[in-house]
Design an enzyme around this catalytic site. Structure first.
Site, short mmCIF file in Angstrom:
data_model
loop_
_atom_site.label_atom_id
_atom_site.label_comp_id
_atom_site.label_asym_id
_atom_site.label_seq_id
_atom_site.Cartn_x
_atom_site.Cartn_y
_atom_site.Cartn_z
N GLU A 88 0.84 -1.19 0.00
CA GLU A 88 0.00 0.00 0.00
C GLU A 88 0.88 1.25 0.00
O GLU A 88 1.69 1.44 0.91
CB GLU A 88 -0.91 -0.03 1.23
CG GLU A 88 -1.87 -1.21 1.22
CD GLU A 88 -2.31 -1.64 2.61
OE1 GLU A 88 -2.06 -0.88 3.57
OE2 GLU A 88 -2.90 -2.72 2.74
N GLU A 91 -4.23 -6.89 3.08
CA GLU A 91 -2.97 -7.42 3.60
C GLU A 91 -2.79 -8.93 3.40
O GLU A 91 -1.68 -9.41 3.13
CB GLU A 91 -2.84 -7.08 5.09
CG GLU A 91 -2.50 -5.63 5.38
CD GLU A 91 -3.68 -4.69 5.25
OE1 GLU A 91 -3.48 -3.47 5.27
OE2 GLU A 91 -4.83 -5.19 5.13
N GLN A 138 1.89 -1.89 5.50
CA GLN A 138 2.18 -0.50 5.81
C GLN A 138 2.57 -0.25 7.26
O GLN A 138 3.53 0.45 7.54
CB GLN A 138 0.97 0.37 5.43
CG GLN A 138 1.29 1.84 5.39
CD GLN A 138 0.20 2.63 4.70
OE1 GLN A 138 -0.86 2.85 5.25
NE2 GLN A 138 0.46 3.03 3.47
N ASP A 142 0.74 -2.90 13.06
CA ASP A 142 -0.58 -3.29 13.55
C ASP A 142 -1.42 -3.95 12.46
O ASP A 142 -2.29 -4.77 12.76
CB ASP A 142 -1.32 -2.07 14.10
CG ASP A 142 -0.67 -1.54 15.37
OD1 ASP A 142 -0.81 -2.19 16.41
OD2 ASP A 142 -0.01 -0.49 15.31
N TYR A 143 -1.19 -3.58 11.21
CA TYR A 143 -1.98 -4.16 10.12
C TYR A 143 -1.54 -5.58 9.78
O TYR A 143 -2.21 -6.27 9.01
CB TYR A 143 -1.87 -3.30 8.86
CG TYR A 143 -2.35 -1.87 9.02
CD1 TYR A 143 -3.05 -1.46 10.16
CD2 TYR A 143 -2.11 -0.92 8.03
CE1 TYR A 143 -3.48 -0.15 10.30
CE2 TYR A 143 -2.55 0.39 8.17
CZ TYR A 143 -3.23 0.77 9.30
OH TYR A 143 -3.66 2.07 9.44
N HIS A 171 -1.70 2.59 15.36
CA HIS A 171 -0.46 2.88 14.65
C HIS A 171 0.79 2.78 15.52
O HIS A 171 1.88 3.06 15.05
CB HIS A 171 -0.51 4.27 14.01
CG HIS A 171 -1.53 4.39 12.92
ND1 HIS A 171 -2.85 4.65 13.17
CD2 HIS A 171 -1.42 4.25 11.58
CE1 HIS A 171 -3.52 4.68 12.04
NE2 HIS A 171 -2.69 4.44 11.07
#
Length: 801
Positions: free
Chosen positions: A492, A523, A545, A548-549, A590
């Site tokens: 991303e 993801e 990115q 946390d993702y 984040h």
């Protein structure tokens, strides 16, 4: 097993022999399913899940499948594997029994239950085979729809090989991108988000992928009306159908019992995907499942009499038999002969597989019985040992658990006797011989594994400029792309703007949109792209990115990538690099650091935690010389900090599994990683002013951790240990503590209780105050160390509170 062949011009007699051979393969596969169920119900196998009812469409798929193609399927595909010549009767049953030997179960050496198929893409030394000269199957996994993300990457590799300059000589991996990736999935599993995410991504990317949905109207016992809108996956995906105005899918439907139309449909799908690089979905409906979902239950419990009667009539094998008779392709006698011979072949193959499975264990049983009888003669516990020996000898078909249990129980009986050492040696040697059958190849055992990589220091000239650290990453990536044409990065915002922190600034413009690519917000399939392309000889860098993702992709990382070498016993690999950034920023989503979850979920993937961008760049350089997957977590707040620009970009290498002492000291050892180290360094300066000299060690990598035991050497000097990180309590800090105290035996040298300092148990609240009150601060570090020293020398370091 004979291999089906697609021919463009054949005589009637050739055609007849081909379809009769197909019928033979289907008959053998059906008999394997029927006899396999009996083997489970009689206790020889633990569980069975079979491909009965799906035989005929898989024959059609096999005809369109060519050398170089890849399958990413699920546990119903035994007929397909037989038809392409990659699964014999003996291998089928070896997988059912869990035979822990690659020669007998080349799919997984007993590490997966039967029905999980693969082919060997690397040799015993970890080197790639010529994938274009064989039919390939990526290793199956059980979690439903989890084969789909990987399928996307297997298909995208063909697009890369066809369109990226510099890969013309990679002929062992691709023939000008003409390979098709074939996916299979059950109709109920199309309800999974991974299926829809993959469908959308493949439509966007326009890759040569053919997905077959085997539709028998049920998902275990649950009917399609509870699974799929309109009870039809092809119906609800009509919006994906390509038209003259834009890209999309070719969507085809065909009845699963209609042999000639199945063959024609698969030929059409292969041509579209192979030549045009258009994804195709084939909805194969009106299929049956004669024995129900698995050996765990009976389908008579949830199918009514009308459905059962229909399944009997429209069983694909029965319908193929009728078609052969109606078209004068065979007589009833010829078909009966095929069916009878199939029964005999399967029965003989089953017997051979069982004999091969139990034979070595019977030899091991006899060896131990003989030893125990010998030991018993001179033992005070003779009666008890002879009882254990006799009980073991009476087991007709022993397993290794039973053999080793007896040996270990007897060892306790003779702990003070002369025979103890002989039996102890036998147990040790036996365990050393057998344990690798179940535990090897979590990581690469080739000469390209990460532990073989050596450090190359970054070099600097006298005029080395201090620059924003992200420029070191950027220029190092530039060197990598120039050196390795097989490297590509995608994620991303990774392409046009050069990632959110500008670590790829200008790279897309220089190397093109296929090598430096933007992707959608998805993801799991970003990971899947990377896995599939890595399995086909490319060196992808999949960018998530923010740390946390990573949770969106953790299941694919854990169930697929992390287990790949293990579940194939070292016969497949996917050296994918996963790039992300994390730790301190602002807020819940984040600035999380779920490191404990990550390192415990993805054993089989290396986890690297560089403290700055030079170290991160060095990790990328190291990894590209190895053949293992890794996760690199860059420090989110480090891109604008200043670092010196090295002169040997693309060449310096950060060692993996090696810690670095970044400050020496005498009073206490602090171990940490990533962004937290800067806070610890600040606290260490303030502590030194009070007379406390801290030694700071940067872990650098968590998997593997400190292979040289340098943390232990530090603890031997300071006799105190504090582990600090910004994960939750009991997370990565607990893991590091276990490694130093338990694995390295650091408890022998401690004069104070080993402690940890972590973030609070909750996610960090937003803003600067949220960070300060949620994660360790310099004041927290100071006070934690001070309190430890207060316990040691309360007169010199009086209590602060």
């Amino acid at each position: 097993m004979s291999e089906t062949k697609s021919k463009t011009e054949i005589t009637f007699e050739d055609f007849k022999q081909e379809v009769l051979n197909d019928y033979k393969i289907a008959s053998i596969s059906r008999e394997c399913s029927l006899l396999g169920r009996k083997e489970v119900l009689t206790g020889k196998a633990k569980f069975g899940i079979f491909g009965d009812g799906k035989e005929v469409p898989q024959l059609a798929m096999a005809k369109a499948f060519q050398n170089g193609d890849f399958r990413s399927g699920y546990y119903r595909d035994q007929t397909f594997m037989m038809a392409i010549g990659e699964l014999s009767i003996q291998q089928f049953f070896a997988g059912l029994y869990g035979h822990a030997d690659l020669e007998h179960d080349p799919m997984s050496a007993g590490r997966q239950m039967g029905g999980h198929f693969s082919t060997q893409t690397i040799d015993e030394n970890g080197n790639w085979k010529n994938l274009t000269q064989q039919k390939n199957s990526s290793a199956d996994i059980s979690p439903t729809a989890s084969q789909m993300p990987r399928l996307l990457g297997l298909a995208q590799a063909s697009k890369i090989y066809r369109n990226v300059r510099g890969l013309e000589n990679y002929s062992n991996f691709s023939n000008q991108g003409n390979e098709v990736a074939w996916g299979t999935i059950g109709n109920a599993s199309t309800s999974e988000g991974l299926f829809f995410e993959t469908i959308n991504a493949a439509g966007v990317l326009q890759v040569p992928m053919v997905i077959s949905v085997w539709d028998d109207e049920y998902g275990i016992s649950v009917h399609a009306k509870h699974q799929t809108t309109k009870e039809s996956i092809s119906e609800i995906l009509k919006g994906f159908q390509r038209d003259k105005n834009g890209n999309g899918y070719e969507i085809l439907t065909v009845k699963g019992w209609d042999y000639p139309n199945l063959v024609a449909t698969y030929e059409k799908a292969a041509e579209i995907a192979r030549e045009e690089h258009i994804p195709v979905l084939i909805h194969v409906n009106e299929l049956t499942q004669p024995q129900g979902h698995s050996t765990s239950g009976s389908h008579e419990r949830y199918k009514n009499s009308d459905r059962l009667a229909w399944e009997t009539e429209f069983d694909c094998l029965a319908q193929m038999r009728t078609w052969l008779l109606q078209n004068d392709l065979a007589t009833a006698e010829e078909l009966e002969a095929i069916e009878n011979n199939s029964k005999k072949e399967v029965l003989e193959g089953k017997k051979e597989a069982w004999a091969a499975f139990v034979s070595p264990m019977k030899e091991e049983q006899q060896e131990l019985v003989s030893l125990l009888n010998s030991i018993a003669n001179s033992s005070a516990n003779k009666v008890f040992i002879e009882k254990q020996s006799a009980d073991l000898a009476s087991i007709k078909e022993p397993i290794r658990k039973e053999i080793l249990m007896v040996a270990r129980k007897v060892l306790r009986m003779i702990v003070n006797e002369s025979g103890r050492q002989e039996l102890a040696n036998w147990i040790t040697n036996y365990t050393n011989k057998i344990q690798p059958k179940f535990s090897s190849h979590l990581f690469s055992q080739s000469d390209k594994n990460v532990l073989k990589a050596t450090e190359t220091a970054a070099t600097y000239d006298d005029s080395a400029e201090e620059v924003d650290a992200r420029l070191i990453l950027r220029d190092n990536f530039d060197a990598i792309f120039n050196k390795y044409p097989e490297v590509l990065v995608f994620g991303e915002d990774a392409g046009n703007i050069g990632d959110v922190n500008q670590g790829l600034e200008g790279m897309q413009e220089k190397y093109g949109e296929l090598r430096v690519a933007d992707v959608g917000i998805r993801e799991a399939t970003i990971l899947g792209q990377g896995i599939g392309m890595a399995m086909r000889g490319l060196r992808p860098i999949a960018e998530i990115q923010y740390l946390d993702y990573l949770l969106y992709a953790i299941q694919i990382m854990s169930d697929d990538l992390a287990t790949l070498q293990y579940r194939t016993r070292g016969t497949q690999k996917a050296p994918l690099i996963i790039r992300t950034r994390g730790h301190r920023l602002e807020g819940i989503w984040h600035s999380g650091s779920p490191m404990g979850m990550i390192i415990n979920a993805i054993r089989g993937i290396h986890v690297l935690v560089p403290r700055n961008m030079t170290k991160a760049a060095g990790f990328y350089n190291t990894l590209l010389e190895t053949d293992e997957p890794a996760l690199v977590i860059e420090c989110l707040n480090g891109y604008r900090l200043k670092e010196k620009m090295p002169t040997n970009l693309g060449k310096f290498k950060t060692p993996i599994g090696v810690v670095e002492t970044i400050k020496t000291g005498t009073d206490i050892t602090i171990v940490s990683y990533g962004s937290t180290l800067r806070i610890i360094e600040q606290a260490a300066k303030e502590l030194l002013e009070t007379g406390i000299d801290v030694e700071i060690i940067d872990a650098q990598s968590l998997l593997p951790f400190d292979i040289n035991h340098d943390c232990l050497k530090s603890v031997m000097k300071t006799n105190r240990l504090l582990v600090i990180d910004e994960d939750v309590p009991g997370g990565a800090s607990a893991y590091i503590l276990q490694q130093i105290i338990d694995e390295q035996k650091g408890y022998n040298y401690l004069d104070s209780q080993p402690q940890t300092l972590t973030s609070k148990a909750h996610r960090p609240a937003y803003g600067t105050d949220g960070d300060y009150f949620s994660k360790p601060s310099a004041e927290d570090v100071f006070e934690k160390v001070y309190a430890i020293m207060n316990e040691v020398k309360p007169d010199i370091f009086p209590s602060l509170y």
